[in-house]
Scaffold this active site. Structure first.
Site, PDB file in Angstrom:
ATOM      1  N   ILE A  65     -59.998  41.585  12.869  1.00 39.13           N
ATOM      2  CA  ILE A  65     -58.847  40.681  12.924  1.00 39.13           C
ATOM      3  C   ILE A  65     -58.205  40.788  14.309  1.00 39.13           C
ATOM      4  CG2 ILE A  65     -56.726  39.928  11.775  1.00 39.13           C
ATOM      5  CD1 ILE A  65     -57.591  41.522   9.305  1.00 39.13           C
ATOM      6  N   PRO A  66     -58.897  40.249  15.335  1.00 36.48           N
ATOM      7  CA  PRO A  66     -58.303  40.279  16.671  1.00 36.48           C
ATOM      8  C   PRO A  66     -57.018  39.448  16.671  1.00 36.48           C
ATOM      9  CG  PRO A  66     -60.285  38.912  16.655  1.00 36.48           C
ATOM     10  CD  PRO A  66     -60.191  39.561  15.311  1.00 36.48           C
ATOM     11  N   HIS A  67     -55.998  39.963  17.350  1.00 37.36           N
ATOM     12  CA  HIS A  67     -54.733  39.243  17.360  1.00 37.36           C
ATOM     13  C   HIS A  67     -53.957  39.549  18.631  1.00 37.36           C
ATOM     14  CE1 HIS A  67     -54.065  43.101  15.319  1.00 37.36           C
ATOM     15  NE2 HIS A  67     -52.876  43.090  15.880  1.00 37.36           N
ATOM     16  N   GLY A  68     -52.965  38.721  18.899  1.00 38.45           N
ATOM     17  CA  GLY A  68     -52.132  38.924  20.068  1.00 38.45           C
ATOM     18  C   GLY A  68     -50.921  38.022  20.031  1.00 38.45           C
TER      19      GLY A  68
END
Length: 157
Positions: A65-68
């Protein structure tokens, strides 16, 4: 909030082509429409890559779950990609990752971002749901699978 509120046919990708962590993240960010929910693709990409340097978002069990957060994000947005062969995403369990759920939000807002992360994590714990996502043959099918799973997890509040 439903995940269908932050996903679109364009941001639901069957058959991601990237073979590296950065390649996958770039492919997911590229599926977000500049002007709709983000204003600057490069800034959003940089925010997600910077977050990834802190600690891998490959949570294991075939999921990342890549996030930013970035000032270049106008509203919470997501992309979901499926990689049929799996990619080394430096997951906690050391296994290949197949399901990638990108989440980006404005830098100034935390609540919706955290709620969406929790919702995604909770739904992906269902192995049957995850299997249906991986087996999806089209973007539309991904959204249908999510819609069905949403019925089992009504949004709180």
């Amino acid at each position: 909030m439903s995940l269908l509120d932050i996903l679109s046919v364009k941001s639901a990708i069957v058959g991601l082509e990237g073979e590296t962590k950065d390649g996958i993240i770039e492919e997911l960010v590229d599926s977000l429409e500049v002007g709709a929910s983000i204003t600057d693709r490069d800034k959003v990409l940089q925010a997600v890559l910077e977050r990834e340097k802190i600690m891998s978002t490959g949570i294991g069990d075939g999921i990342a779950i890549p996030h930013g957060k970035s000032d270049a994000v106008l509203e919470l947005a997501a992309a979901l990609g499926i990689h049929k062969r799996g990619v080394d995403f430096e997951a906690l369990d050391g296994e290949p990752t197949f399901v990638f759920f990108l989440l980006v939000s404005p830098a100034s807002i935390s609540g919706p971002h955290i709620k969406a992360l929790a919702r995604i994590s909770r739904m992906l714990k269902n192995d049957g749901f995850k299997k249906k996502l991986i087996e999806s043959g089209s973007s539309e099918e991904i959204l249908e699978v999510i819609g069905e799973e949403e019925k089992n997890h009504p949004p709180a509040g």
